[in-house]
Design a protein around this motif. Structure first.
Motif, PDB file in Angstrom:
ATOM      1  N   TRP A   1       0.860  -1.181   0.000  1.00 53.57           N
ATOM      2  CA  TRP A   1       0.000   0.000   0.000  1.00 53.57           C
ATOM      3  C   TRP A   1       0.893   1.227   0.000  1.00 53.57           C
ATOM      4  CZ3 TRP A   1      -1.323   3.188   4.673  1.00 53.57           C
ATOM      5  CH2 TRP A   1      -2.150   4.282   4.340  1.00 53.57           C
ATOM      6  N   VAL A   2       0.703   2.109  -0.974  1.00 55.17           N
ATOM      7  CA  VAL A   2       1.446   3.361  -1.028  1.00 55.17           C
ATOM      8  C   VAL A   2       0.566   4.437  -0.401  1.00 55.17           C
ATOM      9  CG1 VAL A   2       2.612   5.036  -2.484  1.00 55.17           C
ATOM     10  CG2 VAL A   2       2.670   2.607  -3.086  1.00 55.17           C
ATOM     11  N   ASN A   3       1.046   5.014   0.667  1.00 61.04           N
ATOM     12  CA  ASN A   3       0.277   5.988   1.430  1.00 61.04           C
ATOM     13  C   ASN A   3       0.506   7.381   0.851  1.00 61.04           C
ATOM     14  OD1 ASN A   3      -1.078   7.495   3.314  1.00 61.04           O
ATOM     15  ND2 ASN A   3       0.284   7.026   5.031  1.00 61.04           N
ATOM     16  N   THR A   4      -0.337   7.769  -0.087  1.00 62.11           N
ATOM     17  CA  THR A   4      -0.193   9.068  -0.723  1.00 62.11           C
ATOM     18  C   THR A   4      -1.547   9.569  -1.204  1.00 62.11           C
ATOM     19  OG1 THR A   4       0.953  10.303  -2.462  1.00 62.11           O
ATOM     20  CG2 THR A   4       0.229   8.077  -3.016  1.00 62.11           C
ATOM     21  N   ASN A   5      -1.683  10.876  -1.295  1.00 66.59           N
ATOM     22  CA  ASN A   5      -2.826  11.504  -1.936  1.00 66.59           C
ATOM     23  C   ASN A   5      -2.408  12.206  -3.219  1.00 66.59           C
ATOM     24  OD1 ASN A   5      -4.746  10.740   0.020  1.00 66.59           O
ATOM     25  ND2 ASN A   5      -4.042  12.372   1.377  1.00 66.59           N
ATOM     26  N   ASN A   6      -1.157  12.006  -3.624  1.00 68.25           N
ATOM     27  CA  ASN A   6      -0.656  12.571  -4.875  1.00 68.25           C
ATOM     28  C   ASN A   6      -0.929  11.607  -6.024  1.00 68.25           C
ATOM     29  OD1 ASN A   6       0.402  14.263  -2.932  1.00 68.25           O
ATOM     30  ND2 ASN A   6       2.369  14.486  -3.916  1.00 68.25           N
ATOM     31  N   ASP A   7      -0.808  12.113  -7.239  1.00 71.15           N
ATOM     32  CA  ASP A   7      -0.923  11.241  -8.399  1.00 71.15           C
ATOM     33  C   ASP A   7       0.260  10.286  -8.445  1.00 71.15           C
ATOM     34  OD1 ASP A   7      -3.282  12.391  -9.141  1.00 71.15           O
ATOM     35  OD2 ASP A   7      -2.495  13.432 -10.898  1.00 71.15           O
ATOM     36  N   MET A   8      -0.004   9.108  -8.984  1.00 71.49           N
ATOM     37  CA  MET A   8       1.025   8.087  -9.117  1.00 71.49           C
ATOM     38  C   MET A   8       1.196   7.684 -10.580  1.00 71.49           C
ATOM     39  SD  MET A   8       0.366   5.426  -5.953  1.00 71.49           S
ATOM     40  CE  MET A   8       1.875   4.543  -6.384  1.00 71.49           C
ATOM     41  N   ASN A   9       2.389   7.234 -10.905  1.00 73.81           N
ATOM     42  CA  ASN A   9       2.657   6.558 -12.170  1.00 73.81           C
ATOM     43  C   ASN A   9       2.970   5.104 -11.835  1.00 73.81           C
ATOM     44  OD1 ASN A   9       2.377   8.937 -13.635  1.00 73.81           O
ATOM     45  ND2 ASN A   9       4.541   9.451 -13.432  1.00 73.81           N
TER      46      ASN A   9
ATOM     47  N   GLN B   1       6.735  -5.920 -20.913  1.00 77.49           N
ATOM     48  CA  GLN B   1       7.202  -7.251 -20.494  1.00 77.49           C
ATOM     49  C   GLN B   1       8.501  -7.152 -19.690  1.00 77.49           C
ATOM     50  OE1 GLN B   1       5.037  -9.895 -21.182  1.00 77.49           O
ATOM     51  NE2 GLN B   1       3.841  -8.114 -21.832  1.00 77.49           N
ATOM     52  N   SER B   2       8.610  -6.110 -18.865  1.00 79.80           N
ATOM     53  CA  SER B   2       9.836  -5.863 -18.092  1.00 79.80           C
ATOM     54  C   SER B   2      10.002  -6.807 -16.915  1.00 79.80           C
ATOM     55  CB  SER B   2       9.837  -4.429 -17.570  1.00 79.80           C
ATOM     56  OG  SER B   2       8.788  -4.240 -16.619  1.00 79.80           O
ATOM     57  N   GLY B   3       8.901  -7.381 -16.425  1.00 80.75           N
ATOM     58  CA  GLY B   3       8.979  -8.208 -15.230  1.00 80.75           C
ATOM     59  C   GLY B   3       9.064  -7.392 -13.956  1.00 80.75           C
ATOM     60  N   LEU B   4       8.891  -6.071 -14.050  1.00 81.97           N
ATOM     61  CA  LEU B   4       9.035  -5.175 -12.895  1.00 81.97           C
ATOM     62  C   LEU B   4       7.709  -4.542 -12.511  1.00 81.97           C
ATOM     63  CD1 LEU B   4      12.302  -3.270 -13.874  1.00 81.97           C
ATOM     64  CD2 LEU B   4      12.064  -5.439 -12.629  1.00 81.97           C
ATOM     65  N   GLY B   5       7.585  -4.256 -11.237  1.00 80.17           N
ATOM     66  CA  GLY B   5       6.491  -3.443 -10.727  1.00 80.17           C
ATOM     67  C   GLY B   5       7.054  -2.120 -10.262  1.00 80.17           C
ATOM     68  N   SER B   6       6.634  -1.031 -10.897  1.00 81.21           N
ATOM     69  CA  SER B   6       7.156   0.303 -10.587  1.00 81.21           C
ATOM     70  C   SER B   6       6.030   1.161 -10.038  1.00 81.21           C
ATOM     71  CB  SER B   6       7.735   0.954 -11.854  1.00 81.21           C
ATOM     72  OG  SER B   6       8.790   0.170 -12.375  1.00 81.21           O
ATOM     73  N   PHE B   7       6.252   1.731  -8.851  1.00 82.73           N
ATOM     74  CA  PHE B   7       5.219   2.475  -8.156  1.00 82.73           C
ATOM     75  C   PHE B   7       5.790   3.835  -7.757  1.00 82.73           C
ATOM     76  CE2 PHE B   7       4.936  -2.065  -7.462  1.00 82.73           C
ATOM     77  CZ  PHE B   7       3.642  -2.350  -7.896  1.00 82.73           C
ATOM     78  N   ALA B   8       5.508   4.854  -8.563  1.00 82.00           N
ATOM     79  CA  ALA B   8       6.102   6.185  -8.366  1.00 82.00           C
ATOM     80  C   ALA B   8       5.036   7.181  -7.938  1.00 82.00           C
ATOM     81  CB  ALA B   8       6.773   6.658  -9.653  1.00 82.00           C
ATOM     82  N   VAL B   9       5.427   8.084  -7.043  1.00 83.62           N
ATOM     83  CA  VAL B   9       4.550   9.153  -6.567  1.00 83.62           C
ATOM     84  C   VAL B   9       5.100  10.476  -7.069  1.00 83.62           C
ATOM     85  CG1 VAL B   9       3.577  10.269  -4.527  1.00 83.62           C
ATOM     86  CG2 VAL B   9       4.018   7.809  -4.497  1.00 83.62           C
TER      87      VAL B   9
END
Length: 689
Positions: free
Chosen positions: A215-223, A230-238
């Motif tokens: 869980w990413v605790n933010t009220n900002n927009d995320m990418n 097909q990168s095999g990665l999970g990217s969670f940016a705020v």
């Protein structure tokens, strides 16, 4: 104490392996396995399993394990800063944390100092373990930290197995309208601007088949990118910040991870919709007429449904009823006698609903009035101007009513109540967003606050079983219905709808439904085939709520279509007492009414990739046909299940290969030996006592 390779380390000797206090270690226990890593071991407690966090120092990486098995791991330092474990952007460039330069354990928290690929920046990284979860909080510091405009973390998807959650996803394959991966890492997710102001239905929460979660605790927009390219990665940016806050869950089952998240997000405080709304569908004109709806064709549509005894509790006129977007008056050319029309709808046994938006087009009378009285959001670029937001119904842009302004809120509420009293309107379908990032927020308000205000405002009106189209962590507590977004009218869109409803249900919204049965994007020019419409209706019958638009009585279809569609609606009505029995638990605990099989049967490995099967409550297995065929495989979990169509007992776990289901049949299985078995057997007309 100093550990080789670290410039600053303050880990008490009593917390290091072999220390004098080893016989009575504190909880959690911190050790140095070698100069290369620091390990935190959280013991089993409060019903949660023991787990271990290993911090690799150089290159920096975090690995979470349970029972000696890796269950979640960040990426490691790579040539591309954007795919490193901790990454940030500043001045148009992307940087990454590289190695641990110092650490301190104090008061149950591990604080790390991280070097980065730019010597002008460094990262202060805090890790706080607890039972079943640990908190991560880090900040980019340095002389130019104010220029940091995004921060993010990257995970190796395969380290945790299958990934779920988030809600609706954008994909290169047409999501969210025609595509929704299930599990998420089986597709290609690429969501920009995911946040509380989004028109999509999202939560910044993900869970995995390895019983971990994020869980990413933010009220900002995320990418958010999951296996993008097909990168095999999970990217969670705020975006818009130099700090990152998240919680990693480590439990024994995916259902337990979900429970941990609901404890944060909240459970429904009450059931927003009356019981009758669960019994029959809400109807809406959009797929039939788009904006070309008129009084004449609308009344013909209502009569068509009534004359063919097709169930429904409300019929809504969607976009196209008003004279101008924002003046909220009926177009007198298209709707010459709206009150008489309303009376006729009520006479036929339906409530009347209207499509509604808080966006008011420039050039309308209400725009001028609201601007003069200061009821609109102001522009960020020029605080003296109205924030004009482009949208699909206004080339010159629209102003958005500022619900944080009590006078603006009262004014708009008055407009809606006037429609109700003047024309006998019973409820509304709220559409569009309630805030846009290009607008200047009121002093002290965040994007998340406007989402709260929108829910509070809408709660004063009857939403006729549709809820809102905006969500974020915390909106679960309002108890609104939740649906996916507009769908195409083909099989792919129908399949995406099933996956999205499961996704929404397992991020905390138990009262779910698909958007319009049969789809609406491209209609009425490209209506669903008979088969798509009927199969979609059958699947919707096995969900908590139903939302419909395409009439099976339209002359393009035959009598069998009407009969089969009506049969699906009647099936749902028979199941309503059982569905309503699930509601108190959903309100109390957030338990999904519609859920993946693995929520109740975590050892059923075959179920982890199925988006076209689910449990309705604990005792009914739904396996509707979701393609142009009359057979499908059915995964039956452990236990004894009554095959409704074949009138036989099936012993699970097993897979029924090429299970036959003609267009009149809906594969369903009742779990035997539960408190609800008798109720379901009677509802499904099996003749059982």
């Amino acid at each position: 104490m100093t550990i080789a390779g670290l410039s600053t380390v303050l880990i008490p000797a009593s917390l290091l392996a072999g220390g004098s206090a080893a016989a009575a270690p504190e909880s959690p226990r911190v050790t140095q396995a070698s100069d290369a890593s620091i390990t935190i071991t959280e013991p089993a407690q409060d019903g949660s399993p023991a787990y271990t966090i290993t911090v690799n120092k150089a290159p920096f990486r975090i690995t979470t394990s349970r029972g000696g098995r890796t269950v979640l791991a960040t990426t490691t330092q790579s040539a591309s800063a954007s795919s490193s474990p901790v990454t940030f952007t500043a001045g148009g460039s992307t940087y990454a944390a590289t190695r641990v330069t110092g650490s301190r354990w104090t008061q149950g928290k591990l604080t790390l100092s991280l070097a980065t690929t730019d010597p002008g920046y460094h990262v202060t990284y805090n890790l706080t373990p607890k039972a079943g979860q640990y908190q991560v909080a880090w900040t980019v510091t340095g002389d130019s930290a104010g220029s940091v405009d995004a921060v993010g973390e990257n995970y190796v998807l395969s380290s945790a197995g299958y990934w779920y959650g988030q809600g609706l996803t954008t994909t290169p394959q047409g999501g969210p309208i025609e595509d929704q991966p299930w599990p998420l890492n089986a597709g290609d997710v690429d969501n920009e601007g995911m946040g509380p102001s989004s028109h999509d239905r999202n939560n910044p929460f993900w869970y995995t088949s390895s019983s971990t979660g994020l869980w990413v605790n933010t009220n900002n927009d995320m990418n958010v990118q999951i296996n993008h390219g097909q990168s095999g990665l999970g990217s969670f940016a705020v975006t818009g910040t130099n700090s990152y806050n998240s919680t990693v869950f480590v439990e024994s089952t995916p259902r337990s991870v979900y429970g941990d998240y609901v404890a944060i997000a909240g459970t429904p405080q009450h059931l927003d919709d009356p019981e009758a709304y669960f019994r029959t569908p809400t109807w809406n004109t959009w797929a039939e007429f788009n904006t070309n709806v008129t009084e004449d064709n609308f009344l013909a549509y209502v009569h068509q449904l009534a004359d063919n005894h097709i169930p429904g509790h409300a019929i809504q006129i969607d976009d196209g009823w008003n004279s101008n977007y924002g003046d909220y008056t009926f177009d007198s050319t298209k709707f010459p006698t709206p009150k008489a029309m309303s009376d006729e709808v009520h006479k036929l046994g339906f409530d009347l609903g209207l499509w509604m938006t808080l966006w008011i087009n420039k050039g309308t009378k209400n725009f001028d009035y609201a601007k003069e009285h200061g009821y609109f959001f102001k522009s960020k670029a020029n605080p003296d101007d109205v924030c004009l937001v482009p949208w699909w119904n206004g080339e010159q842009g629209a102003g958005i009513v500022d619900l944080a302004n009590p006078d603006a809120r009262a004014w708009f509420s008055g407009i809606m109540h006037n429609l109700m009293t003047t024309y006998g309107v019973d409820g509304f379908k709220f559409d569009t967003r309630f805030y846009a990032p290009s607008c200047a927020p009121d002093a002290g308000y965040t994007t998340r606050d406007y989402l709260e205000l929108a829910h509070q405002f809408a709660d004063d009106f009857d939403m006729q079983g549709l809820g809102l189209t905006a969500a974020w962590t915390g909106t679960q507590r309002y108890g609104f219905a939740m649906r996916d977004n507009d769908k195409g009218t083909d099989w792919h869109s129908y399949q995406a709808a099933l996956a999205q409803v499961l996704s929404l249900s397992t991020v905390g919204y138990p009262f779910v439904e698909t958007d319009m049965i049969g789809g609406s994007s491209g209609a009425p020019e490209n209506p669903p085939t008979k088969e798509v419409l009927v199969r979609w209706a059958q699947a919707a019958a096995l969900m908590p709520l139903e939302y419909a638009s395409t009439s099976p009585a339209n002359p393009r279809y035959d009598k069998e279509t009407i009969d089969l569609y009506r049969a699906a609606m009647t099936l749902h009505e028979r199941l309503t007492p059982y569905i309503l029995k699930q509601v108190p638990r959903a309100v109390k605990t957030g338990e999904p009414i519609m859920k993946p099989i693995f929520f109740d049967f975590p050892d059923d490995k075959a179920s982890y990739t199925l988006s076209n099967e689910w449990l309705l409550g604990d005792s009914l297995l739904a396996a509707p046909v979701d393609s142009d065929t009359t057979t499908r495989d059915v995964d039956v979990p452990a236990g004894q299940w009554y095959d409704v169509a074949r009138q036989r007992v099936v012993h699970g776990p097993t897979t029924l290969r090429a299970y036959g289901a003609n267009l009149a049949q809906v594969p369903m299985f009742v779990r035997l030996g539960t408190p609800d078995t008798g109720m379901l057997m009677r509802a499904l007309h099996t003749g059982a006592k």
